[in-house]
Scaffold this motif. Sequence first.
Motif, mmCIF file in Angstrom:
data_model
loop_
_atom_site.group_PDB
_atom_site.id
_atom_site.type_symbol
_atom_site.label_atom_id
_atom_site.label_comp_id
_atom_site.label_asym_id
_atom_site.label_seq_id
_atom_site.Cartn_x
_atom_site.Cartn_y
_atom_site.Cartn_z
ATOM 1 N N MET A 218 0.838 -1.177 0.000
ATOM 2 C CA MET A 218 0.000 0.000 0.000
ATOM 3 C C MET A 218 0.891 1.251 0.000
ATOM 4 N N LYS A 219 0.582 2.177 -0.857
ATOM 5 C CA LYS A 219 1.384 3.398 -0.971
ATOM 6 C C LYS A 219 1.155 4.312 0.230
ATOM 7 N N LYS A 220 2.213 5.015 0.608
ATOM 8 C CA LYS A 220 2.120 6.020 1.669
ATOM 9 C C LYS A 220 1.731 7.358 1.048
ATOM 10 N N LYS A 221 0.814 8.046 1.698
ATOM 11 C CA LYS A 221 0.427 9.392 1.247
ATOM 12 C C LYS A 221 1.422 10.385 1.835
ATOM 13 N N VAL A 222 2.130 11.088 0.958
ATOM 14 C CA VAL A 222 3.087 12.098 1.400
ATOM 15 C C VAL A 222 2.668 13.455 0.850
ATOM 16 N N ALA A 223 2.762 14.482 1.696
ATOM 17 C CA ALA A 223 2.452 15.842 1.266
ATOM 18 C C ALA A 223 3.644 16.737 1.593
ATOM 19 N N PHE A 224 4.036 17.522 0.610
ATOM 20 C CA PHE A 224 5.097 18.505 0.764
ATOM 21 C C PHE A 224 4.422 19.870 0.874
ATOM 22 N N VAL A 225 4.692 20.592 1.957
ATOM 23 C CA VAL A 225 3.974 21.825 2.238
ATOM 24 C C VAL A 225 4.934 22.978 2.499
ATOM 25 N N CYS A 226 4.620 24.124 1.903
ATOM 26 C CA CYS A 226 5.307 25.373 2.228
ATOM 27 C C CYS A 226 4.285 26.497 2.132
ATOM 28 N N VAL A 227 4.733 27.733 2.137
ATOM 29 C CA VAL A 227 3.799 28.851 2.198
ATOM 30 C C VAL A 227 3.012 28.999 0.896
ATOM 31 N N HIS A 228 3.692 29.109 -0.241
ATOM 32 C CA HIS A 228 3.005 29.401 -1.502
ATOM 33 C C HIS A 228 2.825 28.201 -2.433
ATOM 34 N N ASN A 229 3.458 27.075 -2.143
ATOM 35 C CA ASN A 229 3.402 25.917 -3.043
ATOM 36 C C ASN A 229 3.779 26.345 -4.459
ATOM 37 N N SER A 230 4.857 27.113 -4.557
ATOM 38 C CA SER A 230 5.264 27.637 -5.864
ATOM 39 C C SER A 230 6.693 27.295 -6.242
ATOM 40 N N CYS A 231 7.433 26.627 -5.339
ATOM 41 C CA CYS A 231 8.839 26.360 -5.646
ATOM 42 C C CYS A 231 9.314 25.060 -4.987
ATOM 43 N N ARG A 232 9.740 25.125 -3.723
ATOM 44 C CA ARG A 232 10.338 23.954 -3.065
ATOM 45 C C ARG A 232 9.390 22.768 -2.986
ATOM 46 N N SER A 233 8.171 23.005 -2.527
ATOM 47 C CA SER A 233 7.227 21.888 -2.392
ATOM 48 C C SER A 233 6.846 21.332 -3.759
ATOM 49 N N GLN A 234 6.821 22.174 -4.768
ATOM 50 C CA GLN A 234 6.535 21.704 -6.131
ATOM 51 C C GLN A 234 7.681 20.842 -6.656
ATOM 52 N N MET A 235 8.926 21.257 -6.404
ATOM 53 C CA MET A 235 10.072 20.447 -6.833
ATOM 54 C C MET A 235 10.069 19.106 -6.114
ATOM 55 N N ALA A 236 9.747 19.119 -4.823
ATOM 56 C CA ALA A 236 9.679 17.866 -4.075
ATOM 57 C C ALA A 236 8.593 16.955 -4.632
ATOM 58 N N GLU A 237 7.443 17.534 -4.970
ATOM 59 C CA GLU A 237 6.365 16.740 -5.582
ATOM 60 C C GLU A 237 6.846 16.128 -6.898
ATOM 61 N N GLY A 238 7.518 16.941 -7.714
ATOM 62 C CA GLY A 238 8.022 16.442 -8.994
ATOM 63 C C GLY A 238 8.992 15.285 -8.830
ATOM 64 N N TRP A 239 9.963 15.454 -7.920
ATOM 65 C CA TRP A 239 10.932 14.370 -7.686
ATOM 66 C C TRP A 239 10.240 13.124 -7.136
ATOM 67 N N ALA A 240 9.360 13.298 -6.156
ATOM 68 C CA ALA A 240 8.721 12.141 -5.525
ATOM 69 C C ALA A 240 7.874 11.358 -6.520
ATOM 70 N N LYS A 241 7.197 12.064 -7.411
ATOM 71 C CA LYS A 241 6.401 11.367 -8.436
ATOM 72 C C LYS A 241 7.305 10.628 -9.418
ATOM 73 N N LYS A 242 8.427 11.246 -9.773
ATOM 74 C CA LYS A 242 9.342 10.619 -10.736
ATOM 75 C C LYS A 242 10.071 9.421 -10.117
ATOM 76 N N LEU A 243 10.520 9.568 -8.871
ATOM 77 C CA LEU A 243 11.388 8.566 -8.261
ATOM 78 C C LEU A 243 10.669 7.567 -7.364
ATOM 79 N N GLY A 244 9.501 7.939 -6.822
ATOM 80 C CA GLY A 244 8.879 7.079 -5.825
ATOM 81 C C GLY A 244 7.444 6.708 -6.075
ATOM 82 N N SER A 245 7.006 6.777 -7.316
ATOM 83 C CA SER A 245 5.588 6.510 -7.602
ATOM 84 C C SER A 245 5.169 5.079 -7.261
ATOM 85 N N ASP A 246 6.137 4.189 -7.099
ATOM 86 C CA ASP A 246 5.805 2.805 -6.737
ATOM 87 C C ASP A 246 5.440 2.670 -5.253
ATOM 88 N N VAL A 247 5.894 3.618 -4.411
ATOM 89 C CA VAL A 247 5.627 3.509 -2.977
ATOM 90 C C VAL A 247 4.942 4.736 -2.380
#
Length: 133
Positions: A1-30
């Motif tokens: 079962m996949k773990k739900k992960v959320a990356f949060v910052c103030v505007h969701n316009s830079c760091r959290s978006q990059m983290a989302e991009g990497w996590a989807k690319k590298l960890g979509s299996d888990v």
Amino acid sequence: MKKKVAFVCVHNSCRSQMAEGWAKKLGSDVLEVYSAGTEEYPQVKPGAVQVMEEVGVNMSKHYPKLLRDIPEEIDILITMGCNVVCPYVPCKHLEDWGLEDPSGGPIEGFRNTRDIIKEKVEDLIKRVKKGEL
């Protein structure tokens, strides 16, 4: 079962978006991946989109989301270093990555942040696969 992960910052316009991009690319299996911010913002920072494109992560369709746009129950919450009171989101595990926001600075700052986030996301994925999270 996949773990739900959320990356949060103030505007969701830079760091959290990059983290989302990497996590989807590298960890979509888990991981089931989300990102959000605490304040509305009109768009993802062009510098973030550009530096992620340089490494093959397409964020051209990403847009800033708010906390209300993500599931109410999250397994892993990662705050990016809010520089304000970080939001409370019910979760089983919480980490603050304490990253400086490269917004407004040179493109090299975006690249450096991108690379730090990649390492942190890779470590997160390893810990999930080992059953530590």
